[in-house]
Design an enzyme around this catalytic site. Structure first.
Site, PDB file in Angstrom:
ATOM      1  N   GLY A 275       8.410   4.471   2.552  1.00 25.07           N
ATOM      2  CA  GLY A 275       8.561   3.083   2.134  1.00 25.07           C
ATOM      3  C   GLY A 275       7.817   2.855   0.828  1.00 25.07           C
ATOM      4  N   ARG A 312      -3.297  -7.116  -0.072  1.00 28.47           N
ATOM      5  CA  ARG A 312      -3.840  -5.762   0.029  1.00 28.47           C
ATOM      6  C   ARG A 312      -5.296  -5.629  -0.443  1.00 28.47           C
ATOM      7  NH1 ARG A 312      -2.208  -1.729  -2.240  1.00 28.47           N
ATOM      8  NH2 ARG A 312      -2.383  -0.292  -0.515  1.00 28.47           N
ATOM      9  N   CYS A 352      -8.969 -20.821  -0.656  1.00 29.87           N
ATOM     10  CA  CYS A 352     -10.344 -21.131  -0.261  1.00 29.87           C
ATOM     11  C   CYS A 352     -10.896 -20.065   0.676  1.00 29.87           C
ATOM     12  CB  CYS A 352     -10.384 -22.510   0.388  1.00 29.87           C
ATOM     13  SG  CYS A 352      -9.803 -23.758  -0.752  1.00 29.87           S
TER      14      CYS A 352
HETATM   15  C1  LIG Z   1       4.771   1.967   7.929  1.00 31.63           C
HETATM   16  C2  LIG Z   1       5.581   3.060   8.471  1.00 31.63           C
HETATM   17  C3  LIG Z   1       6.298   3.889   7.613  1.00 31.63           C
HETATM   18  C4  LIG Z   1       6.270   3.750   6.110  1.00 31.63           C
HETATM   19  O1  LIG Z   1       5.057   4.058   5.528  1.00 31.63           O
HETATM   20  P1  LIG Z   1       4.963   4.126   3.933  1.00 31.63           P
HETATM   21  O2  LIG Z   1       3.557   4.333   3.637  1.00 31.63           O
HETATM   22  O3  LIG Z   1       5.456   2.832   3.412  1.00 31.63           O
HETATM   23  O4  LIG Z   1       5.814   5.266   3.495  1.00 31.63           O
HETATM   24  C5  LIG Z   1       7.102   4.854   8.171  1.00 31.63           C
HETATM   25  N1  LIG Z   1       7.182   5.021   9.504  1.00 31.63           N
HETATM   26  C6  LIG Z   1       6.489   4.251  10.366  1.00 31.63           C
HETATM   27  C7  LIG Z   1       6.638   4.474  11.809  1.00 31.63           C
HETATM   28  C8  LIG Z   1       5.671   3.251   9.877  1.00 31.63           C
HETATM   29  O5  LIG Z   1       4.981   2.482  10.722  1.00 31.63           O
END
Ligand SMILES: *Cc1c(COP(=O)(O)O)cnc(C)c1O
Length: 422
Positions: A275, A312, A352
């Site tokens: 992701g 973040r 805040c």
């Molecule tokens: C969050 C998650 C991902 C993606 O992680 P990235 O760091 O965005 O690549 C993939 N698989 C599972 C099961 C996740 O919880």
């Protein structure tokens, strides 16, 4: 490939001048590069091509429909962690038969919704979940495809809040139990064991934890096959690193080189769930300076993006590069040392909370009210984690393609804030 470049001292996204977007759509504003999304997806697809992987983009990193559509048009599959994400994948027009569904708390409704849509597999995270999937599948007269999400007890060496593959994390089932769990699946006519799933955390900048995971995964597959299961899939999850600072993350080619030999030797199908590394550096968050104030011996740059937009830094102490869009000092080669023409500043939002900052004690050039700032590497885990805290309206999202752009989510209004309330 970096789509965010300064041309004649002005930040551009691909061939679009960034200040003109802020002018048209206001701030805070999210700006994404279509070319970068595609480039990063293809890099993974090509690096792993010898094992013909199914790359399931992790929807939770950035779930905007238009982003899903871009990736779908490239042949990407999807990894979801809720019924809502599955709904988005459908709304983007994607084929749900290649969707993986993870998450520790799938409800009966979500399981039913997924079965109705013929997903590729559930990444099952507990024994009670296995029971629930079996029961719902039986009610529907179906056989549910499952992968056991195993916790391999591997240290991905990442932030405590984003490590998922250590013993004692809430995710998956202890790897030693695979035998017992597999027996349970084998005895159940409503379950079909497709494979196993491991996701060790995020971001994991080095290859070695994946090598360990792949090794453990194919060993489990070997044992399951010896017992008569037709287990083909190894899903190694996501978590590939992102270059937030410099070149700290391994490349797709590096990860592929470490992982593929195990998969090839065991003759498995490989699924991946990246992701962050696809969406992260495809997006920036634009903001405008409201005030600069000097108090307590410090300089505070107060701008209109806050922790409700990008959480973040507050949540994980994350580092994001931040720089003016039309800077008086050239974009630095490195953020690791002192920068000439800069002095330290805290870059904070209007919320805040003392935790509401994007950067602390950061070498930063002089800026004044009205200046635009860009926060980089904001394409993943930005908008998806945003909220309306302090009743702040979320900004618009723009997708740039060459010298054109489109609004892919409109700015929220005050009316939106109360629309669902009585
Ligand atoms: C969050 C998650 C991902 C993606 O992680 P990235 O760091 O965005 O690549 C993939 N698989 C599972 C099961 C996740 O919880």
């Amino acid at each position: 490939m970096n789509p965010f470049q300064y041309k004649n001292g002005v930040l551009h996204c691909e061939d679009v001048n960034v200040p003109s977007l802020a002018e048209e759509f206001g701030t805070p504003l999210w700006v994404y590069s279509r070319a970068k999304l595609i480039h990063e997806f293809r890099a993974i697809q090509e690096a792993f091509a010898p094992v013909n992987p199914v790359v399931c983009y992790s929807v939770k990193a950035n779930s905007n429909l238009s982003i899903l559509k871009v990736l779908n048009s490239e042949g990407c599959s999807f990894d979801v962690v809720s019924g809502g994400e599955l709904f988005r994948v459908k709304a983007a027009g994607a084929d749900t038969t290649r969707v993986a569904f993870a998450g520790v708390g799938k409800t009966d409704e979500e399981i039913r919704f997924a079965l109705e849509n013929d997903i590729l597999m559930f990444n099952v995270e507990s024994e009670p979940e296995l029971d629930a999937i079996s029961r719902v599948a039986a009610e529907m007269g179906r056989v549910a495809p499952v992968a056991l999400r195993l916790n391999p007890d591997i240290d991905g060496k990442t932030h405590a809040k984003t490590t998922t593959g250590r013993k004692g994390n809430k995710f998956g089932m202890d790897i030693e139990r695979h035998d017992q769990l597999a027996d349970k699946v084998l005895a159940d006519p409503h379950l079909n064991l497709r494979g196993i799933h491991l996701h060790i955390g995020s971001p994991i900048n080095t290859v070695e934890p994946y090598e360990q995971a792949a090794q453990k995964a194919v060993e489990v597959v070997r044992q399951l096959r010896a017992k008569g299961h037709e287990t083909n899939w190894v899903n190694l999850g996501g978590g590939f690193g992102l270059n937030y600072r410099a070149n700290e993350a391994s490349s797709a080619a590096d990860y592929a080189k470490g992982i593929m030999p195990y998969i090839q030797k065991a003759e498995c199908r490989l699924a991946l769930e990246p992701g962050r590394c696809i969406a992260g550096n495809a997006g920036i968050l634009l903001s405008r300076v409201i005030y600069v104030k000097h108090e307590g011996g410090k300089r505070f740059v107060i701008q209109d993006a806050a922790m409700n937009d990008l959480v973040r830094p507050a949540m994980y102490d994350s580092f994001h590069k931040i720089w003016p869009v039309e800077p008086s000092v050239g974009f630095p080669e490195s953020f690791e040392s002192e920068i000439e023409g800069c002095s330290p500043a805290d870059i904070v939002g209007p919320v805040c909370e003392s935790g509401d900052y994007l950067a602390k004690a950061r070498p930063f050039p002089e800026v004044v009210k009205g200046d635009l700032l860009a926060t980089f590497s904001a394409g993943a885990y930005g908008t998806v984690m945003s909220s309306n805290y302090n009743s702040r309206c979320r900004g618009a999202e723009i997708l740039v393609d060459g010298d054109s752009y489109s609004l892919i989510r409109r700015r929220e209004t005050y009316e939106d804030l109360v629309a669902a309330e009585r």
